[in-house]
Each structure stands twice: as structure tokens, then as C-alpha cells.
Design an enzyme around this catalytic site. Structure first.
Site, PDB file in Angstrom:
ATOM      1  N   ARG A 158       0.846  -1.200   0.000  1.00  0.00           N
ATOM      2  CA  ARG A 158       0.000   0.000   0.000  1.00  0.00           C
ATOM      3  C   ARG A 158       0.877   1.244   0.000  1.00  0.00           C
ATOM      4  NH1 ARG A 158      -2.335   0.308   6.240  1.00  0.00           N
ATOM      5  NH2 ARG A 158      -0.312   0.262   7.286  1.00  0.00           N
ATOM      6  N   GLY A 159       0.245   2.390  -0.161  1.00  0.00           N
ATOM      7  CA  GLY A 159       0.935   3.670  -0.074  1.00  0.00           C
ATOM      8  C   GLY A 159       2.095   3.818  -1.037  1.00  0.00           C
ATOM      9  N   ILE A 160       3.195   4.369  -0.541  1.00  0.00           N
ATOM     10  CA  ILE A 160       4.369   4.613  -1.375  1.00  0.00           C
ATOM     11  C   ILE A 160       4.924   3.307  -1.928  1.00  0.00           C
ATOM     12  CG2 ILE A 160       6.776   5.404  -1.338  1.00  0.00           C
ATOM     13  CD1 ILE A 160       5.911   7.522   0.726  1.00  0.00           C
TER      14      ILE A 160
ATOM     15  N   ASP B 156       8.174 -10.146   8.287  1.00  0.00           N
ATOM     16  CA  ASP B 156       8.425  -9.177   9.339  1.00  0.00           C
ATOM     17  C   ASP B 156       9.882  -8.751   9.195  1.00  0.00           C
ATOM     18  OD1 ASP B 156       8.899  -7.729  11.621  1.00  0.00           O
ATOM     19  OD2 ASP B 156       8.253  -9.289  13.023  1.00  0.00           O
ATOM     20  N   VAL B 157      10.102  -7.515   8.757  1.00  0.00           N
ATOM     21  CA  VAL B 157      11.469  -7.075   8.469  1.00  0.00           C
ATOM     22  C   VAL B 157      12.301  -6.869   9.728  1.00  0.00           C
ATOM     23  CG1 VAL B 157      10.949  -6.054   6.219  1.00  0.00           C
ATOM     24  CG2 VAL B 157      10.711  -4.660   8.298  1.00  0.00           C
TER      25      VAL B 157
ATOM     26  N   GLY C 291       8.044   0.733   7.166  1.00  0.00           N
ATOM     27  CA  GLY C 291       8.318   1.592   8.310  1.00  0.00           C
ATOM     28  C   GLY C 291       7.104   1.749   9.200  1.00  0.00           C
TER      29      GLY C 291
ATOM     30  N   TYR D 157      11.088   8.549  15.231  1.00  0.00           N
ATOM     31  CA  TYR D 157      10.933   8.441  13.775  1.00  0.00           C
ATOM     32  C   TYR D 157      12.023   9.243  13.057  1.00  0.00           C
ATOM     33  CZ  TYR D 157       8.560   8.530   9.219  1.00  0.00           C
ATOM     34  OH  TYR D 157       8.243   8.409   7.879  1.00  0.00           O
TER      35      TYR D 157
ATOM     36  N   LYS E 110      14.975   7.841  10.525  1.00  0.00           N
ATOM     37  CA  LYS E 110      15.067   8.278   9.135  1.00  0.00           C
ATOM     38  C   LYS E 110      16.378   9.023   8.857  1.00  0.00           C
ATOM     39  CE  LYS E 110      11.168   6.607   7.690  1.00  0.00           C
ATOM     40  NZ  LYS E 110      11.137   5.527   6.672  1.00  0.00           N
TER      41      LYS E 110
END
Length: 247
Positions: free
Chosen positions: A24-26, A60-61, A90, A153, A157
Site C-alpha cells: 500500500r501507499g508509497i 516481518d522485516v 516503516g 521516527y 530516518k
């Protein structure tokens, strides 16, 4: 002199692409962009599998064994190593510092930063043998500017920039590029969770006065994976409407 470097990804043959958090998303926008280019696209997901047409691997990263198994599944499916890695998965656990637990901090660092170490280390194995590869890490303008309530966060990043630039120096001699994309506010479920008032405040600070679409971020990722970007490594590409200019 050839116009296309020998170690640049081929524009004629499908490449094997893995995008973490790609359902999903990006992440999904990136998957759709690479699929449109004719590439073999695999995505990892935790709960919601991707739409039909993508090779989805539940992973699961934050678990090294699951990461290794996911790469092995992609290699078996497409018959070769991952050539393009987009580390996009993330999480957020936003709260002010004095309310932030050690678990809030550690969980976000593990999912956003340490997970990128895990997947890039596993991807590098095949890329080093092939002497080519593209790695793109998904950071955020928050990692450059900081934001109240997002110390965990922002730290995760910002750490991606140091990770990418170190790996760019380490892997460059083998034709592997490592770059960072730093989006500003993007119209996704994650930003929607901030609430209309908070999102309006953020967008008001953007010179272009709007949030990005996920596809605009995907365009920068696809460029970094293209032969046109073969001489770009260790770069931070802002796709933020001018919000973080100068950083």
C-alpha cells in the site's frame, strides 16, 4: 565511449525488484511503477497482501530469519537474485519525549533503520556476485528537519542517510549504487492518521502548498534505479515540495 555504462541495469530485460512494505501507499506505488516498466516485482507485507499481479511475501522485516526466507522465495520465484531493492517498510509511534517509552523508541528504530540494515545486507550478497545493483532507502524530510513528537521516527530516518552513504562507499566498486529518497508529506494512510488539522499545518509549510501523491515518490525511486542514474550514489533526493530545502 558507450552512452550506457556496462554496469547499468538493462532497459530491455526485466529486472528483479523487491520492495519492502509494498502492499500500500508509497511501496505499492513503487511496485506499480516498476511493473509498468516490465520488471519482475516482489513485495513484502505484514498483514494486507498486495493486489493481484505482484509476488507477495509475508515478512516481518524486524526478523532476520524471515528476511532471509523472503529473499530466498523471491530468488526461487524469478530465478535470480534481487537486482533492485527498495527498503520502504516503516512504522511510527509518535509522542513527546517525556511520554515516549524505551519500547516506543526501540521499536521504531528497529523497524525503520535496523530493518534496512537487514534487507540491504541480504540483497548485497547477490548484488556483489553480479557486480551490479540498485538500493534505495526510503527516508523522510522529518529525518532532516526534525519534528516535535517524532524523535524516534526522525532518528530512524536520519540514520538511513548515514547507512546509505557508508554503503555507497563500501559497495560502489562493485557497481552497486545506494541512495536515499526523502519524501515530504504524502497522501497515504500514515499521514491521514495525523488528523486533518495536523496535516493542514504541515502542508501550509510546504512551498508547493500540497501533499505529494505516492506516484510522485515512486517516480524518484524509479529514476534512481534506471540507467540514467548509474553515476548517482550516496545521494539524498528530496521529494518534499520544497519543505526541507537547504538540508
Amino acid at each position: 565511449m558507450s552512452a550506457t555504462p556496462a554496469d547499468a541495469p538493462s532497459t530491455n530485460e526485466p529486472r528483479i525488484v523487491l520492495i519492502t512494505g509494498g502492499s500500500r501507499g508509497i511501496g505499492l506505488a513503487c511496485a506499480e511503477r516498476f511493473k509498468a516498466l516490465g520488471d519482475h516485482v516482489a513485495v513484502t507485507y505484514n498483514s494486507s497482501p498486495p493486489p493481484e499481479g505482484f509476488f507477495g511475501v509475508k515478512c516481518d522485516v524486524t526478523d532476520t530469519e524471515e528476511v532471509d526466507a523472503a529473499f530466498s522465495a523471491v530468488e526461487a520465484e524469478f530465478g535470480g537474485p534481487v537486482e533492485i531493492l527498495v527498503s520502504n517498510a516503516g512504522v511510527t509511534r509518535d509522542t513527546l519525549l517525556l511520554r515516549m517509552s524505551e519500547d516506543d523508541f526501540a521499536t521504531v528504530l528497529d523497524a525503520n533503520l535496523t530493518a534496512s540494515y537487514r534487507v540491504t545486507k541480504r540483497a548485497a550478497r547477490g548484488m556483489l556476485k553480479a557486480r551490479k545493483g540498485r538500493i534505495v532507502l526510503m527516508s523522510s524530510v522529518v529525518g532532516l528537519l526534525g519534528a516535535p513528537g517524532q524523535a524516534n521516527y526522525a532518528a530512524s530516518k536520519a540514520g538511513l542517510v548515514g547507512l546509505a552513504r557508508s554503503l555507497a562507499r563500501e559497495l560502489g566498486s562493485r557497481g552497486i549504487t545506494v541512495n536515499v529518497v526523502a519524501p515530504g508529506p504524502v497522501a497515504t494512510d500514515m499521514t491521514a492518521a495525523l488528523g486533518e488539522d495536523r496535516l493542514a499545518d504541515i502542508v501550509a509549510a510546504v512551498p508547493l502548498e500540497r501533499a505529494a501523491t505516492p506516484d510522485e515518490i515512486a517516480g524518484a525511486v524509479a529514476f534512481l534505479a534506471s540507467s540514467d542514474a548509474a553515476y548517482i550514489t550516496g545521494a539524498v533526493i528530496p521529494v518534499d515540495g520544497g519543505l526541507g530545502m537547504g538540508h
